[in-house]
Write a protein that holds these residues in place. Structure first.
Motif, PDB file in Angstrom:
ATOM      1  N   HIS A  83      55.215  -6.807  -4.871  1.00  0.00           N
ATOM      2  CA  HIS A  83      55.951  -5.806  -3.797  1.00  0.00           C
ATOM      3  C   HIS A  83      56.586  -6.953  -2.772  1.00  0.00           C
ATOM      4  CE1 HIS A  83      56.124  -2.052  -1.052  1.00  0.00           C
ATOM      5  NE2 HIS A  83      56.826  -3.017  -0.517  1.00  0.00           N
ATOM      6  N   HIS A  85      60.309  -7.483  -0.224  1.00  0.00           N
ATOM      7  CA  HIS A  85      61.744  -7.441   0.023  1.00  0.00           C
ATOM      8  C   HIS A  85      62.295  -8.482   0.293  1.00  0.00           C
ATOM      9  CE1 HIS A  85      60.518  -3.202   1.316  1.00  0.00           C
ATOM     10  NE2 HIS A  85      59.360  -3.478   1.350  1.00  0.00           N
ATOM     11  N   ARG A  92      62.824 -10.713  12.809  1.00  0.00           N
ATOM     12  CA  ARG A  92      62.881  -9.635  13.910  1.00  0.00           C
ATOM     13  C   ARG A  92      61.795 -10.055  14.959  1.00  0.00           C
ATOM     14  NH1 ARG A  92      63.108  -5.488   9.475  1.00  0.00           N
ATOM     15  NH2 ARG A  92      61.585  -4.210  10.474  1.00  0.00           N
ATOM     16  N   TYR A 105      55.840   0.314  15.558  1.00  0.00           N
ATOM     17  CA  TYR A 105      56.966   0.342  14.383  1.00  0.00           C
ATOM     18  C   TYR A 105      57.809   1.499  14.567  1.00  0.00           C
ATOM     19  CZ  TYR A 105      58.618  -0.694   9.707  1.00  0.00           C
ATOM     20  OH  TYR A 105      59.553  -0.907   8.595  1.00  0.00           O
ATOM     21  N   ILE A 115      63.975  -1.491  10.294  1.00  0.00           N
ATOM     22  CA  ILE A 115      65.177  -1.504   8.847  1.00  0.00           C
ATOM     23  C   ILE A 115      66.407  -1.760   9.159  1.00  0.00           C
ATOM     24  CG2 ILE A 115      65.564  -0.558   6.650  1.00  0.00           C
ATOM     25  CD1 ILE A 115      62.910   0.508   6.771  1.00  0.00           C
ATOM     26  N   TYR A 155      68.344  -3.169   2.002  1.00  0.00           N
ATOM     27  CA  TYR A 155      68.922  -3.609   3.309  1.00  0.00           C
ATOM     28  C   TYR A 155      70.385  -3.435   3.367  1.00  0.00           C
ATOM     29  CZ  TYR A 155      64.072  -5.308   4.791  1.00  0.00           C
ATOM     30  OH  TYR A 155      62.874  -5.399   4.916  1.00  0.00           O
ATOM     31  N   HIS A 188      65.711   3.249   1.228  1.00  0.00           N
ATOM     32  CA  HIS A 188      64.626   2.755   2.219  1.00  0.00           C
ATOM     33  C   HIS A 188      64.770   3.671   3.540  1.00  0.00           C
ATOM     34  CE1 HIS A 188      63.265  -1.298   3.651  1.00  0.00           C
ATOM     35  NE2 HIS A 188      62.173  -0.646   3.695  1.00  0.00           N
ATOM     36  N   PHE A 225      61.369   5.120   0.159  1.00  0.00           N
ATOM     37  CA  PHE A 225      60.288   5.266   1.461  1.00  0.00           C
ATOM     38  C   PHE A 225      60.238   6.751   1.803  1.00  0.00           C
ATOM     39  CE2 PHE A 225      59.745   3.244   6.233  1.00  0.00           C
ATOM     40  CZ  PHE A 225      58.316   3.777   6.062  1.00  0.00           C
ATOM     41  N   HIS A 253      57.146   3.784  -1.814  1.00  0.00           N
ATOM     42  CA  HIS A 253      56.129   3.576  -0.583  1.00  0.00           C
ATOM     43  C   HIS A 253      55.750   4.622  -0.016  1.00  0.00           C
ATOM     44  CE1 HIS A 253      58.895  -0.208  -0.636  1.00  0.00           C
ATOM     45  NE2 HIS A 253      58.069  -0.526   0.651  1.00  0.00           N
ATOM     46  N   GLN A 256      52.216   5.432   4.222  1.00  0.00           N
ATOM     47  CA  GLN A 256      51.902   4.004   5.056  1.00  0.00           C
ATOM     48  C   GLN A 256      51.578   4.514   6.416  1.00  0.00           C
ATOM     49  OE1 GLN A 256      55.555   1.499   5.760  1.00  0.00           O
ATOM     50  NE2 GLN A 256      54.218  -0.168   6.367  1.00  0.00           N
ATOM     51  N   HIS A 276      51.243   0.727  -0.312  1.00  0.00           N
ATOM     52  CA  HIS A 276      50.663   0.876   0.879  1.00  0.00           C
ATOM     53  C   HIS A 276      49.490   1.894   1.068  1.00  0.00           C
ATOM     54  CE1 HIS A 276      53.902  -1.093   3.396  1.00  0.00           C
ATOM     55  NE2 HIS A 276      54.888  -0.430   2.772  1.00  0.00           N
ATOM     56  N   ASP A 328      54.215  -7.593   0.448  1.00  0.00           N
ATOM     57  CA  ASP A 328      55.123  -7.134   1.266  1.00  0.00           C
ATOM     58  C   ASP A 328      56.177  -7.733   1.873  1.00  0.00           C
ATOM     59  OD1 ASP A 328      56.437  -4.461   1.954  1.00  0.00           O
ATOM     60  OD2 ASP A 328      55.164  -4.023   3.466  1.00  0.00           O
ATOM     61  N   ASN A 330      58.487  -8.909   4.323  1.00  0.00           N
ATOM     62  CA  ASN A 330      60.000  -8.735   4.845  1.00  0.00           C
ATOM     63  C   ASN A 330      59.782  -9.172   6.221  1.00  0.00           C
ATOM     64  OD1 ASN A 330      59.390  -6.126   6.688  1.00  0.00           O
ATOM     65  ND2 ASN A 330      57.648  -5.928   5.053  1.00  0.00           N
ATOM     66  N   GLY A 332      59.878  -7.187   9.040  1.00  0.00           N
ATOM     67  CA  GLY A 332      59.436  -6.271   9.878  1.00  0.00           C
ATOM     68  C   GLY A 332      58.100  -6.190   9.794  1.00  0.00           C
ATOM     69  N   THR A 333      57.424  -5.969   8.767  1.00  0.00           N
ATOM     70  CA  THR A 333      56.202  -5.547   8.512  1.00  0.00           C
ATOM     71  C   THR A 333      55.097  -6.619   7.913  1.00  0.00           C
ATOM     72  OG1 THR A 333      56.166  -4.348   6.477  1.00  0.00           O
ATOM     73  CG2 THR A 333      56.552  -3.218   8.606  1.00  0.00           C
TER      74      THR A 333
END
Ligand code: NIG
Ligand code: FE
Length: 417
Positions: A83, A85, A92, A105, A115, A155, A188, A225, A253, A256, A276, A328, A330, A332-333
């Motif tokens: 997993h 992205h 970010r 978030y 995102i 994205y 997403h 998601f 997803h 989460q 998640h 995961d 990416n 952001g998270t």
């Protein structure tokens, strides 16, 4: 004698799950352990695994054979990151700083950050520069012991950019030692221009994106998601049923940030994975076990979001769900691409033992990608993907957390690191 063009010797401990299917329950913690081991490879495949003395007696190195001295290290299968992205642009870090000061978030996402800010950055890229970014990241993860990775679009959120992300993955992955599996994640979130017309965006996915992705075989999987800031269970069901109709396999997803019923939806769709799952209900987890849907824990993301909830590793194992652990990766998270880190968090926060975490990041991860016949274990016949770690036994993988200690990486039978 068995010919071999690469031989790894001097292995203090070799540890691997066995087989070609995901392991659940107590089996997930049963590894094959060989002390004083050697592994021989030929033309990209594993041809011998066993004790070093037997290797010397039965394996004939070719004239140009590459010797790899593990020097008392531990050998594990190459990590399979199920997993990520990967094709993102920009970071970010200022949103991260806002989160450190109390923003959540979801707050950031609902005011158009999250995102959607990465979507802006990716829409500003062209295929060639995105492919170059991805290729650099593939080099980085390879150095961290990842020899197979899943990577999602998601994205772009318009037909052109979603397709461009998948093409860039294809460009970057072609000829690269890291084997890529690609996922279409057009669902997403809803892009800005469709904020007041969700149905219009869903139609765009159904009528334009999915048919193109499937026809051009740009992805093997479709993902969505399910979240208050993304798609409802019913919207995701519609999108992913259509994806299945196009021959794509389904990931999700799920649950989460809240119990949205995502785990149950994944099971009903016979998804290959639900990912998640921090808030997954018991009913959802039981349904996943019955459907054979893998549970993908992303414990580095759970940690990075500073969530009170822990990833439900033990609940999944006890319910008989095949457990996978992934990064995961990416902006952001989880800006961390290290599978060693995912393993630390899986053991230290999600209730997995070291052996279960090894299975979750190798064989089970491969199974969730439909690649368990090819990779995920160190067994004769499989692709020669393995990592030499600079410690005497597998427990040190977690026990000495904080710094990955990777000495050598073999991918496709070649020493690449
Ligand atoms: O898996 N949850 C949704 N998607 C990603 C985060 C993507 C992002 O924040 O850019 C995740 O955590
Ligand atoms: Fe994700």
């Amino acid at each position: 004698m068995i010919p071999a063009d690469l031989v790894v010797s001097g292995i203090s401990e070799l540890a691997t799950p066995e087989g070609k299917t995901a392991l659940a329950g107590p089996d997930a913690g049963r590894l094959k352990i060989i002390h004083g081991a050697a592994v021989a490879c030929h033309e990209g495949r594993i041809v011998f695994v066993g004790e070093e003395a037997e290797c010397i007696a039965t394996v004939q190195p070719t004239r140009d054979c590459t010797p790899v001295d593990a020097a008392g290290g531990t050998v594990l299968p190459g990590f399979v990151d199920a997993h990520t992205h990967l094709p993102f642009a920009g970071w970010r870090e200022t949103e991260f700083d806002e989160r450190l000061h109390g923003a959540s978030y979801s707050d950031i996402a609902s005011r158009g950050g999250g995102i959607l800010s990465t979507v802006e950055a990716v829409r500003a890229m062209d295929r060639k520069s995105l492919a170059a970014l991805v290729r650099g990241r593939l080099n980085d993860v390879l150095a961290q012991g990842t020899t197979t990775a899943e990577a999602k679009s998601g994205y772009g959120l318009d037909p052109e950019t979603e397709i461009m992300q998948l093409e860039a993955l294809g460009d970057a992955g072609s000829g690269h030692p890291v084997q890529l599996a690609t996922t279409f994640l057009g669902a997403h979130t809803v892009p800005k221009e469709y904020r007041d017309n969700r149905q219009g965006y869903i139609r765009l996915i159904l009528d334009e994106m999915l048919p193109q992705v499937a026809r051009r075989r740009l992805a093997s999987f479709a993902d969505a998601f399910v979240d208050a800031n993304a798609f409802s269970v019913e919207e995701a069901r519609m999108i992913l049923e259509a994806a299945k109709g196009h021959g794509l396999k389904v990931r999700l997803h799920a649950d989460q940030l809240a119990d949205d019923g995502g785990a149950l939806l994944a099971a009903q769709l016979e998804a290959v994975s639900a990912d998640h799952l921090e808030f997954a209900s018991d009913e959802g987890i039981e349904a996943m076990a019955a459907a054979g849907t893998c549970g993908v824990l992303l414990p580095a993301a759970t940690f990075f979001l500073m969530m009170d909830r822990k990833p439900p590793g033990r609940r999944l194992l006890d319910a008989g769900v095949p457990v996978v652990v992934a990064t995961d990766f990416n902006p952001g998270t989880c800006p961390c691409e290290s599978m060693s880190a995912a393993v630390w968090f899986a053991c230290l926060t999600a209730g997995l033992g070291v052996d279960e975490a090894i299975t979750a990041t190798t064989l089970n991860a491969a199974a969730s990608l439909g690649l368990a016949k090819e990779v995920g274990t160190i067994e004769v016949g499989k692709r020669a993907d393995l990592v030499v770690h600079d410690f005497p036994n597998r427990y040190h993988l977690v026990y000495r957390f904080g710094i990955p200690r990777i000495k050598a990486v073999v991918a496709g039978g070649k020493r690449v690191v």
